[in-house]
Scaffold this motif. Structure first.
Motif, PDB file in Angstrom:
ATOM      1  N   GLN A 110     -17.314 -19.551  -6.921  1.00  0.00           N
ATOM      2  CA  GLN A 110     -16.070 -19.870  -6.223  1.00  0.00           C
ATOM      3  C   GLN A 110     -15.984 -18.997  -4.982  1.00  0.00           C
ATOM      4  N   ALA A 111     -14.962 -19.204  -4.187  1.00  0.00           N
ATOM      5  CA  ALA A 111     -14.787 -18.428  -2.963  1.00  0.00           C
ATOM      6  C   ALA A 111     -14.590 -16.953  -3.294  1.00  0.00           C
ATOM      7  N   GLY A 112     -14.886 -16.096  -2.319  1.00  0.00           N
ATOM      8  CA  GLY A 112     -14.677 -14.669  -2.519  1.00  0.00           C
ATOM      9  C   GLY A 112     -15.213 -13.846  -1.371  1.00  0.00           C
ATOM     10  N   ALA A 113     -15.003 -12.547  -1.471  1.00  0.00           N
ATOM     11  CA  ALA A 113     -15.487 -11.604  -0.464  1.00  0.00           C
ATOM     12  C   ALA A 113     -16.291 -10.516  -1.155  1.00  0.00           C
ATOM     13  N   GLY A 123     -18.762  -9.281   3.805  1.00  0.00           N
ATOM     14  CA  GLY A 123     -18.900 -10.710   4.039  1.00  0.00           C
ATOM     15  C   GLY A 123     -18.035 -11.517   3.098  1.00  0.00           C
ATOM     16  N   ARG A 124     -18.147 -12.835   3.234  1.00  0.00           N
ATOM     17  CA  ARG A 124     -17.364 -13.717   2.378  1.00  0.00           C
ATOM     18  C   ARG A 124     -18.132 -15.008   2.132  1.00  0.00           C
ATOM     19  N   ALA A 125     -17.682 -15.710   1.121  1.00  0.00           N
ATOM     20  CA  ALA A 125     -18.175 -17.049   0.824  1.00  0.00           C
ATOM     21  C   ALA A 125     -16.963 -17.950   0.704  1.00  0.00           C
ATOM     22  N   ASP A 126     -16.931 -19.012   1.465  1.00  0.00           N
ATOM     23  CA  ASP A 126     -15.797 -19.931   1.421  1.00  0.00           C
ATOM     24  C   ASP A 126     -15.838 -20.850   0.210  1.00  0.00           C
ATOM     25  N   THR A 127     -17.032 -21.032  -0.382  1.00  0.00           N
ATOM     26  CA  THR A 127     -17.141 -21.952  -1.515  1.00  0.00           C
ATOM     27  C   THR A 127     -17.846 -21.360  -2.731  1.00  0.00           C
ATOM     28  N   ALA A 147      -9.319 -19.440   2.697  1.00  0.00           N
ATOM     29  CA  ALA A 147      -8.376 -18.634   3.484  1.00  0.00           C
ATOM     30  C   ALA A 147      -8.158 -17.269   2.834  1.00  0.00           C
ATOM     31  N   GLU A 148      -8.029 -17.247   1.523  1.00  0.00           N
ATOM     32  CA  GLU A 148      -7.857 -15.976   0.818  1.00  0.00           C
ATOM     33  C   GLU A 148      -9.115 -15.117   0.923  1.00  0.00           C
ATOM     34  N   ALA A 149     -10.293 -15.736   0.861  1.00  0.00           N
ATOM     35  CA  ALA A 149     -11.549 -14.999   1.024  1.00  0.00           C
ATOM     36  C   ALA A 149     -11.623 -14.379   2.413  1.00  0.00           C
ATOM     37  N   TYR A 150     -11.173 -15.111   3.411  1.00  0.00           N
ATOM     38  CA  TYR A 150     -11.155 -14.610   4.786  1.00  0.00           C
ATOM     39  C   TYR A 150     -10.247 -13.389   4.913  1.00  0.00           C
ATOM     40  N   ASP A 193      -9.502  -7.525   5.486  1.00  0.00           N
ATOM     41  CA  ASP A 193      -8.930  -6.278   4.962  1.00  0.00           C
ATOM     42  C   ASP A 193     -10.008  -5.241   4.706  1.00  0.00           C
ATOM     43  N   TRP A 194     -11.121  -5.656   4.146  1.00  0.00           N
ATOM     44  CA  TRP A 194     -12.184  -4.719   3.805  1.00  0.00           C
ATOM     45  C   TRP A 194     -12.962  -4.262   5.025  1.00  0.00           C
ATOM     46  N   TYR A 195     -13.037  -5.103   6.025  1.00  0.00           N
ATOM     47  CA  TYR A 195     -13.749  -4.738   7.233  1.00  0.00           C
ATOM     48  C   TYR A 195     -13.013  -3.609   7.922  1.00  0.00           C
TER      49      TYR A 195
END
Length: 86
Positions: free
Chosen positions: A19-22, A36-40, A76-79, A84-86
Motif C-alpha cells: 500500500q502507499a507509504g513513506a 522517499g515514498r510510494a503512492d501505491t 496524498a498522505e504518503a506525500y 515531514d521527514w525530509y
C-alpha cells in the motif's frame, strides 16, 4: 515510524505491505541518506533500493543498510509523510 529493518528482500516482505507509504533509508551509523515514498506499493518501491536493483549511484555508494517506514491511506498522505521527514 516503524523500524529499523535490514534492507533485505526478506525483511521487506515480512514487514511492508503493498500500500502507499513513506520511508527513510539509513546507513550503518543510522544516518538518514534518502527519504522517499510510494503512492501505491511501498513493498515494490523499497525492493527497488536493494543493492542488486538500485540504479542511483549516490544511494548505492552511501552504505544503506536499513530502513524505516510508515504506511499511508493514500498517495496524498504518503506525500505529507515524505515532506515531514525530509
Amino acid at each position: 515510524m516503524r523500524g529499523p529493518y535490514s534492507l533485505t528482500s526478506l525483511q521487506i516482505d515480512a514487514n511492508v505491505s503493498s500500500q502507499a507509504g513513506a520511508y527513510v533509508l539509513v546507513n550503518g551509523n543510522n544516518v538518514a541518506i534518502y527519504v522517499g515514498r510510494a503512492d501505491t506499493d511501498l513493498n515494490v518501491r523499497l525492493r527497488a533500493h536493494l543493492l542488486e536493483s538500485e540504479t542511483n549511484l549516490c544511494i548505492r555508494r552511501s552504505g544503506i543498510v536499513s530502513f524505516y517506514f510508515e504506511n499511508a491511506n493514500s498517495a496524498a498522505e504518503a506525500y505529507i509523510l515524505e515532506c515531514d521527514w525530509y
